[in-house]
Design a protein around this motif. Structure first.
Motif, PDB file in Angstrom:
ATOM      1  N   UNK A 219      23.174  11.635  47.214  1.00  0.00           N
ATOM      2  CA  UNK A 219      24.243  12.530  46.811  1.00  0.00           C
ATOM      3  C   UNK A 219      24.441  13.604  47.854  1.00  0.00           C
ATOM      4  N   UNK A 223      26.464  19.083  46.390  1.00  0.00           N
ATOM      5  CA  UNK A 223      27.009  18.848  45.063  1.00  0.00           C
ATOM      6  C   UNK A 223      25.919  18.707  44.014  1.00  0.00           C
ATOM      7  N   UNK A 225      23.378  19.923  41.368  1.00  0.00           N
ATOM      8  CA  UNK A 225      23.154  21.156  40.609  1.00  0.00           C
ATOM      9  C   UNK A 225      21.789  21.701  40.980  1.00  0.00           C
ATOM     10  N   UNK A 226      21.571  23.005  40.729  1.00  0.00           N
ATOM     11  CA  UNK A 226      20.331  23.636  41.175  1.00  0.00           C
ATOM     12  C   UNK A 226      19.081  22.927  40.653  1.00  0.00           C
ATOM     13  N   UNK A 233      21.014  12.025  38.986  1.00  0.00           N
ATOM     14  CA  UNK A 233      22.127  11.491  38.203  1.00  0.00           C
ATOM     15  C   UNK A 233      21.845  10.069  37.811  1.00  0.00           C
TER      16      UNK A 233
ATOM     17  N   UNK B 138      31.211  12.117  37.934  1.00  0.00           N
ATOM     18  CA  UNK B 138      30.275  13.007  38.624  1.00  0.00           C
ATOM     19  C   UNK B 138      29.561  12.261  39.748  1.00  0.00           C
ATOM     20  N   UNK B 164      36.310  20.337  41.808  1.00  0.00           N
ATOM     21  CA  UNK B 164      34.974  19.737  41.872  1.00  0.00           C
ATOM     22  C   UNK B 164      34.035  20.405  40.862  1.00  0.00           C
ATOM     23  N   UNK B 168      32.237  18.396  37.934  1.00  0.00           N
ATOM     24  CA  UNK B 168      30.782  18.274  38.001  1.00  0.00           C
ATOM     25  C   UNK B 168      30.097  19.030  36.874  1.00  0.00           C
ATOM     26  N   UNK B 170      29.312  22.276  37.132  1.00  0.00           N
ATOM     27  CA  UNK B 170      28.589  23.430  37.689  1.00  0.00           C
ATOM     28  C   UNK B 170      29.301  23.829  38.970  1.00  0.00           C
TER      29      UNK B 170
END
Lengths: 236, 236
Positions: A219, A223, A225-226, A233, B138, B164, B168, B170
């Protein structure tokens, strides 16, 4: 077109792929009866009344071709052209199945492996399903760790490269393959080495895949997430 | 389990997603009749005798909710649990549909958009289909150019980042988003700038997606074949 009830038959089919003797092959059985007698067909069959399509394909592969050592199964696509079979309206849910290269499932007499690049005469739209399966495998080799499902449990980089090249259909560089997979954390060394080959030279290090389930490895970092539930995903 | 003929009904359903007022939303209609009267349902309907599932979903979206401006449609998965509907055995082929944010399709009175994070009471397994659709979008934002299908034809980076982030779930950094998409050749400048915003400052450059169809943008460079038919793998 009316919305009246249209009962259609529903079948499940699998393109089961394996790298055998350095070549990507697919499991097919030869039809004894009409329609398309003599042609080669993907394993599967009709959806039963009490099962979903995933249960159905696993049941039918186990019953009909003794392929119980599947390392990965995923839905490919629905094939639903009204004329895809001459005898009846039948909608097919097609699956990709993968078998790692170190196992050799027992298969019935009418069933054998065929290189995906040199298919015999196939039944119905089964050639298109094989091509879809190969395309899916090729794409996922690029952005997931799906190599785990075609490789043996442990391998040298040279052996892994043989598997990737067979599945992709063109030769990849062992050096680059190792660099990319290592950077992404897909591989880990076992700490052992393979017995030296006939060519002599240094014994080659053995590796394995770090994870045994499918993960997206590639990914956009930006993009991601933290942290939390999306850190890996789901691939679907 | 027998191989006797099991005729099942077959329906097609679509989770049509759009970024509306900075939020990812899905199109649902409220069921007037049993089963699940009052609950919210994905658009779709029964597969017709003379069509495949792709034709069927496009026909039904056009007929029932006037969504003809779909920028992208793809199969998600088959939903086939035997008890997924209480009234009848029905296998569903589920689709993801995307509508770019600059269009506002006319929809019937019983139909409206709902944030995917705050769904009303949904019918049958439709919530799971919406979640699958969101997960697919996503994932593909990360390794394809699918942003083209949710964004307007031209946009500032700040506007694209809003899209985006909504899809997504977030917030992503505009700087990193631009850097990554530019490096992959996904975006190109139009040569124009947007009218200055109320905040003043330099007018922002406008961009567009370089390609209007889905492409994998993020394959291992090392796994790309030298050239030829696989230069852009199909995404399926």
């Amino acid at each position: 077109m009316s919305d009246s009830i249209t009962a259609v038959e529903h079948e499940v089919l699998a393109a089961v792929l394996q790298v055998r003797t350095h070549v990507l092959q697919v499991l097919l059985w030869q039809r004894a009866r009409k329609p398309d007698a003599g042609r080669w067909s993907l394993p599967g069959g009709r959806l039963g009344p009490d099962e979903d399509v995933e249960h159905s394909i696993r049941r039918q592969l186990a019953e009909k071709v003794d392929v119980r050592q599947l390392s990965h199964v995923e839905q490919l696509s629905v094939f639903s052209a009204p004329d895809r079979r001459p005898d009846t309206r039948m909608v097919a849910t097609a699956f990709l199945g993968l078998v790692p290269s170190h196992v050799d499932p027992a298969v019935p007499e009418d069933t054998s492996w065929h290189p995906v690049d040199r298919l015999p005469e196939t039944a119905f739209d089964h050639r298109a399903i094989v091509e879809r399966a190969r395309g899916r495998l090729r794409a996922k080799l690029s952005y997931t760790n799906i190599g785990f499902a075609i490789a043996p449990p442990e391998f040298t980089i040279s052996e892994l490269r043989t598997h990737y090249s067979a599945a992709l259909g063109y030769t990849v560089s062992a050096t680059n393959l190792q660099r990319v997979l290592a950077r992404r954390g897909v591989l880990e060394p076992t700490g052992e080495t393979a017995p030296p080959g006939r060519a002599g030279g240094r014994p080659a290090a053995l590796f394995r895949f770090a994870a045994g389930g499918l993960e997206v490895t590639d990914q956009f970092a930006v993009l991601r997430p933290p942290a939390g539930p999306y850190a890996h995903s789901s691939v679907r």
